[in-house]
Write a protein that holds these residues in place. Structure first.
Motif, mmCIF file in Angstrom:
data_model
loop_
_atom_site.group_PDB
_atom_site.id
_atom_site.type_symbol
_atom_site.label_atom_id
_atom_site.label_comp_id
_atom_site.label_asym_id
_atom_site.label_seq_id
_atom_site.Cartn_x
_atom_site.Cartn_y
_atom_site.Cartn_z
ATOM 1 N N PHE A 90 -32.245 54.711 98.217
ATOM 2 C CA PHE A 90 -33.223 54.146 97.297
ATOM 3 C C PHE A 90 -33.446 55.111 96.130
ATOM 4 N N ARG A 91 -33.635 54.565 94.971
ATOM 5 C CA ARG A 91 -33.845 55.380 93.780
ATOM 6 C C ARG A 91 -35.340 55.638 93.602
ATOM 7 N N TYR A 92 -35.702 56.918 93.364
ATOM 8 C CA TYR A 92 -37.117 57.228 93.189
ATOM 9 C C TYR A 92 -37.272 58.508 92.369
ATOM 10 N N ARG A 93 -38.484 58.711 91.866
ATOM 11 C CA ARG A 93 -38.857 59.934 91.156
ATOM 12 C C ARG A 93 -40.019 60.576 91.894
ATOM 13 N N ALA A 94 -39.957 61.893 92.079
ATOM 14 C CA ALA A 94 -41.036 62.645 92.723
ATOM 15 C C ALA A 94 -41.555 63.698 91.748
ATOM 16 N N ARG A 95 -42.826 64.017 91.911
ATOM 17 C CA ARG A 95 -43.452 64.995 91.014
ATOM 18 C C ARG A 95 -44.458 65.826 91.791
ATOM 19 N N GLN A 96 -44.549 67.092 91.400
ATOM 20 C CA GLN A 96 -45.622 67.973 91.874
ATOM 21 C C GLN A 96 -46.340 68.530 90.648
ATOM 22 N N ARG A 97 -47.595 68.212 90.520
ATOM 23 C CA ARG A 97 -48.440 68.819 89.501
ATOM 24 C C ARG A 97 -49.186 69.957 90.178
ATOM 25 N N ILE A 98 -48.847 71.203 89.840
ATOM 26 C CA ILE A 98 -49.359 72.378 90.532
ATOM 27 C C ILE A 98 -50.324 73.111 89.607
ATOM 28 N N GLU A 99 -51.552 73.329 90.079
ATOM 29 C CA GLU A 99 -52.589 73.961 89.271
ATOM 30 C C GLU A 99 -53.276 75.057 90.090
ATOM 31 N N LEU A 100 -53.410 76.213 89.488
ATOM 32 C CA LEU A 100 -54.059 77.351 90.131
ATOM 33 C C LEU A 100 -55.311 77.705 89.348
ATOM 34 N N SER A 101 -56.442 77.735 90.037
ATOM 35 C CA SER A 101 -57.679 78.195 89.417
ATOM 36 C C SER A 101 -58.090 79.494 90.094
ATOM 37 N N GLY A 102 -59.198 80.063 89.647
ATOM 38 C CA GLY A 102 -59.673 81.268 90.283
ATOM 39 C C GLY A 102 -60.191 81.043 91.684
ATOM 40 N N GLU A 103 -60.373 79.767 92.062
ATOM 41 C CA GLU A 103 -60.934 79.431 93.366
ATOM 42 C C GLU A 103 -59.945 78.751 94.305
ATOM 43 N N ALA A 104 -58.919 78.078 93.781
ATOM 44 C CA ALA A 104 -58.108 77.242 94.666
ATOM 45 C C ALA A 104 -56.734 76.952 94.064
ATOM 46 N N LEU A 105 -55.852 76.491 94.940
ATOM 47 C CA LEU A 105 -54.549 75.948 94.569
ATOM 48 C C LEU A 105 -54.598 74.442 94.789
ATOM 49 N N ARG A 106 -54.212 73.686 93.779
ATOM 50 C CA ARG A 106 -54.174 72.225 93.890
ATOM 51 C C ARG A 106 -52.772 71.728 93.564
ATOM 52 N N ILE A 107 -52.274 70.856 94.423
ATOM 53 C CA ILE A 107 -50.971 70.236 94.199
ATOM 54 C C ILE A 107 -51.139 68.726 94.316
ATOM 55 N N THR A 108 -50.850 68.021 93.236
ATOM 56 C CA THR A 108 -50.855 66.569 93.271
ATOM 57 C C THR A 108 -49.416 66.097 93.440
ATOM 58 N N LEU A 109 -49.161 65.460 94.564
ATOM 59 C CA LEU A 109 -47.850 64.892 94.833
ATOM 60 C C LEU A 109 -47.842 63.435 94.398
ATOM 61 N N SER A 110 -46.778 63.023 93.755
ATOM 62 C CA SER A 110 -46.661 61.622 93.357
ATOM 63 C C SER A 110 -45.211 61.186 93.435
ATOM 64 N N ALA A 111 -45.028 59.896 93.575
ATOM 65 C CA ALA A 111 -43.682 59.332 93.625
ATOM 66 C C ALA A 111 -43.715 57.923 93.062
#
Length: 326
Positions: A153-174
């Motif tokens: 199957f054809r698909y696109r995946a993405r990780q939006r990775i953000e680092l703040s002084g308090e936390a690491l956030r990763i938004t996964l999308s497809a």
């Protein structure tokens, strides 16, 4: 799974010597925010290589850092964490039925008898939109009938990775880029420092018991379910199991080091995997959208997870890791 890593008996035990290797450094993206550092290896499965706090005594690791072998062998299993697309964990015999046909994934990795973790972790990702504290990673899969066991199957995946002084956030999308429905699941596969004092806290309803191939047999009670509420020692049980209907939050604590890391997740990350083999330094607490072998599993959707993406449909959810020192 890879060989055991040296146990991290103190927060500064593992120095990042590979950061100074001229053959490795160009492969890396480093994000900074306050004292926090995140090192990413886009070309090795879009993986995280290290997540740590810079201290006067050296790096205090919140995830188990990559080994040198992770780079020499280009092995995401030896990284700090890596993304899981388009499904998490194993598919029995690398086959499942979908939309009136059999999907055959056999032959995509001869190391494993059952298809494992999808295909995105085996491919290079591309980095874009880089700032000092954030980056976008993206990967696009085009099926290739000439590759044994390739995901059809054809698909696109993405990780939006953000680092703040308090936390690491990763938004996964497809997004499903094909013209037919696609079965789907996603997650991340973080490894944590494991010491004799490490404890894992989480609220879960039940555990998927597994057979010798680490494939689920039935959902039911287990002493680990109760132990997680009080603080589970990774040495208490031999675990490589899915836990259903968790509260989308887990805390990994090192009480002797007066610190803890809390992981929270958005829906549909309604499942959690704990990998804590006996007599081993590895510890994973993984947020995932589906149980192992979800495409073959029988049971209510809330116990099995996963979904079907229609043509053009997109899904996204965020994971957060928040360190705390006391």
């Amino acid at each position: 799974m890879p060989d055991a890593f040296p146990n991290l008996t103190s927060p500064v035990a593992a120095e990042l010597t590979w950061l100074d290797d001229p053959s490795i450094a160009p492969q890396l993206v480093t994000l900074t925010a306050g004292a926090l550092r995140l090192v990413i290896a886009p070309g090795i499965g879009g993986a995280l290589a290290a997540f740590y706090e810079s201290t006067p005594d050296g790096p205090m690791h919140w995830l188990r850092p990559a080994s040198s072998a992770a780079f020499s062998e280009r092995d995401p299993l030896r990284m700090a964490s890596f993304p899981l697309f388009p499904y998490c964990n194993r598919i029995r015999d690398a086959r499942f039925a979908f939309d009136g046909a059999t999907v055959d994934l056999s032959g995509n990795d001869l190391r494993f008898a059952h298809a494992l973790h999808g295909n995105a972790w085996r491919r290079p990702w591309q980095a874009a939109a880089l700032t000092p504290s954030s980056v976008d990673l993206h990967f696009e899969h085009e099926p290739d009938s000439q590759i044994p066991g390739d995901w059809p199957f054809r698909y696109r995946a993405r990780q939006r990775i953000e680092l703040s002084g308090e936390a690491l956030r990763i938004t996964l999308s497809a997004q499903n880029l094909g013209e037919r429905p696609m079965p789907f699941g996603m997650g991340h596969h973080p490894y944590y420092p494991r010491t004799p004092q490490t404890r894992v806290y989480a609220e879960v309803q039940a555990m998927w018991h597994a057979d010798a191939d680490v494939l689920p047999t039935h959902l039911g009670p287990h002493p680990a379910v109760d132990a997680l509420r009080e603080g589970l020692s990774p040495d208490a049980f031999e675990l490589d199991n899915n836990f259903a209907n968790w509260a989308r939050g887990a805390t990994i604590a090192w009480p002797d080091e007066h610190r803890q890391l809390t992981m929270t997740a958005e829906a549909p990350f309604d499942h959690m995997v704990i990998f804590a083999p006996a007599d081993d330094a590895q510890l994973c607490v993984e947020p995932v959208t589906n149980t192992t072998d979800c495409f073959n599993a029988e049971g209510p959707h809330e116990h099995v997870g996963g979904c079907v993406l229609q043509p053009g449909e997109e899904i996204a959810a965020t994971l957060t890791w928040t360190p705390k020192r006391s």
